[in-house]
Design an enzyme around this catalytic site. Structure first.
Site, mmCIF file in Angstrom:
data_model
loop_
_atom_site.group_PDB
_atom_site.id
_atom_site.type_symbol
_atom_site.label_atom_id
_atom_site.label_comp_id
_atom_site.label_asym_id
_atom_site.label_seq_id
_atom_site.Cartn_x
_atom_site.Cartn_y
_atom_site.Cartn_z
ATOM 1 C CG ASP A 89 -2.703 6.883 -3.307
ATOM 2 O OD1 ASP A 89 -3.763 6.249 -3.306
ATOM 3 O OD2 ASP A 89 -1.826 6.771 -2.419
ATOM 4 C CE LYS B 194 -6.580 9.473 -2.734
ATOM 5 N NZ LYS B 194 -7.162 8.466 -1.802
ATOM 6 C CG ASP C 39 0.081 0.768 5.510
ATOM 7 O OD1 ASP C 39 -0.151 1.102 4.337
ATOM 8 O OD2 ASP C 39 -0.558 1.200 6.493
ATOM 9 C CG HIS D 16 -3.204 9.183 0.236
ATOM 10 N ND1 HIS D 16 -3.843 9.985 1.169
ATOM 11 C CD2 HIS D 16 -4.047 8.149 0.002
ATOM 12 C CE1 HIS D 16 -4.999 9.427 1.496
ATOM 13 N NE2 HIS D 16 -5.151 8.316 0.802
ATOM 14 C CD GLU E 94 -3.125 1.975 -3.148
ATOM 15 O OE1 GLU E 94 -4.119 2.690 -3.268
ATOM 16 O OE2 GLU E 94 -2.124 2.346 -2.480
ATOM 17 C CG HIS F 272 -1.821 1.105 1.381
ATOM 18 N ND1 HIS F 272 -1.826 1.947 2.467
ATOM 19 C CD2 HIS F 272 -2.805 1.548 0.563
ATOM 20 C CE1 HIS F 272 -2.779 2.840 2.324
ATOM 21 N NE2 HIS F 272 -3.391 2.627 1.177
ATOM 22 N NE ARG F 273 -1.754 5.729 1.277
ATOM 23 C CZ ARG F 273 -2.255 6.404 2.293
ATOM 24 N NH1 ARG F 273 -1.458 7.142 3.043
ATOM 25 N NH2 ARG F 273 -3.550 6.372 2.576
ATOM 26 C CD GLU G 35 -7.340 5.465 -3.970
ATOM 27 O OE1 GLU G 35 -6.574 4.872 -3.198
ATOM 28 O OE2 GLU G 35 -8.225 6.254 -3.590
HETATM 29 O O1 G3P Z 1 -6.518 1.591 -2.579
HETATM 30 C C1 G3P Z 1 -6.576 1.196 -1.250
HETATM 31 C C2 G3P Z 1 -6.475 2.351 -0.306
HETATM 32 O O2 G3P Z 1 -5.358 3.121 -0.650
HETATM 33 C C3 G3P Z 1 -7.704 3.217 -0.296
HETATM 34 O O3 G3P Z 1 -7.718 4.152 0.715
HETATM 35 O O4 G3P Z 1 -7.351 6.383 1.668
HETATM 36 O O5 G3P Z 1 -5.443 4.844 1.416
HETATM 37 O O6 G3P Z 1 -6.476 5.911 -0.584
HETATM 38 P P1 G3P Z 1 -6.709 5.379 0.816
#
Ligand code: G3P
Length: 245
Positions: A37, A112, A230, A50, A35, A8-9, A110
């Site tokens: 953003d 945003k 994470d 993000h 993943e 995640h990120r 993702e």
């Molecule tokens: O894509 C999964 C997750 O990143 C979604 O929530 O707020 O971290 O963008 P957020």
């Protein structure tokens, strides 16, 4: 096919989120995918960050959409996390794709668009993915149903995931209407009912953001398509012991 583990990120528990340091760490940990953003700069460059503002993860203040790519490149995107990462910068999607395409990693981008719509972002991101021949191993996700709808119209073959932190009554009809191929729910929404409903419709579930062992195990047990975490190293270890136990 076992549950895939996405960083995640990047490996964001260990390095500043959405920087090359976090992405390269995820690759070293042997995550299945990353993943990240995407937002658009003032001059329409897709960049990986993000928040809509640069306040939390850089040394300056302002909104991404009010700054040019050149201005963003001058910022320190690592020191907020730890002084060892002072050299990290905000990177463009283009730069990131040049790197990831040389790896075997899968990708979840993702969009945003839940606060600012960034008109044109879907076309811009798809074009970059096509240029780098990454459409086959990329999922485009968003909390904004309009972004998913536009993406599916522009490229009906690309994988799409609808992000949701709630369970509205019309969730499945909305997903069908916008052309979402997978569900990306907050991990707390994962329960038997949701699993059965997705199984019946052949909809993959990719849960976010799953960091605690008890929830990682729950998602493994549920045979979710993907866990977004994470702490990809922890999820990978748990997956290994879960498979061999
Ligand atoms: O894509 C999964 C997750 O990143 C979604 O929530 O707020 O971290 O963008 P957020």
């Amino acid at each position: 096919m076992s549950t895939k583990i996405f960083a995640h990120r990047g490996a964001s528990n260990y390095a500043p989120e959405n920087t090359m340091a976090a992405f390269q760490m995820a690759e070293r940990m042997q995550a299945d995918g990353i993943e990240t953003d995407v937002q658009l700069t003032k001059d329409q460059v897709p960049v990986l960050i993000h928040d809509e503002s640069i306040n939390r993860t850089t040394n300056k203040r302002g909104l991404v959409r009010n700054l040019t790519y050149e201005q963003l490149q001058q910022l320190d995107a690592g020191s907020w996390f730890h002084r060892d990462y002072a050299g990290e910068s905000i990177i463009s999607l283009d730069y990131f794709l040049s790197w990831i395409k040389q790896t075997s990693l899968l990708l979840n981008v993702e969009l945003k668009t839940n606060k600012f719509p960034y008109p044109g972002i879907e076309e811009i991101v798809l074009q970059r993915l096509q240029e780098h021949h990454m459409t086959d191993r990329t999922t485009i996700s968003s909390f904004n149903p309009d972004s998913i709808r536009r993406t599916a119209v522009l490229d009906s073959a690309i994988d799409t995931g609808f992000l949701t932190s709630k369970r509205p009554k019309q969730l499945f009809s909305l997903m069908e209407e916008i052309g979402a191929k997978a569900m990306h729910p907050k991990f707390r929404l994962l329960n038997k009912k949701l699993l059965v409903e997705c199984q019946q419709r052949n909809i993959p579930i990719r849960v976010y953001t799953v960091n605690q062992p008890v929830y990682i195990l729950k998602a493994l047990e549920a045979a979710c398509d993907t866990i977004i975490s994470d702490v990809p190293d922890r999820a990978l270890d748990l997956r290994k012991s879960y498979i061999t136990s």
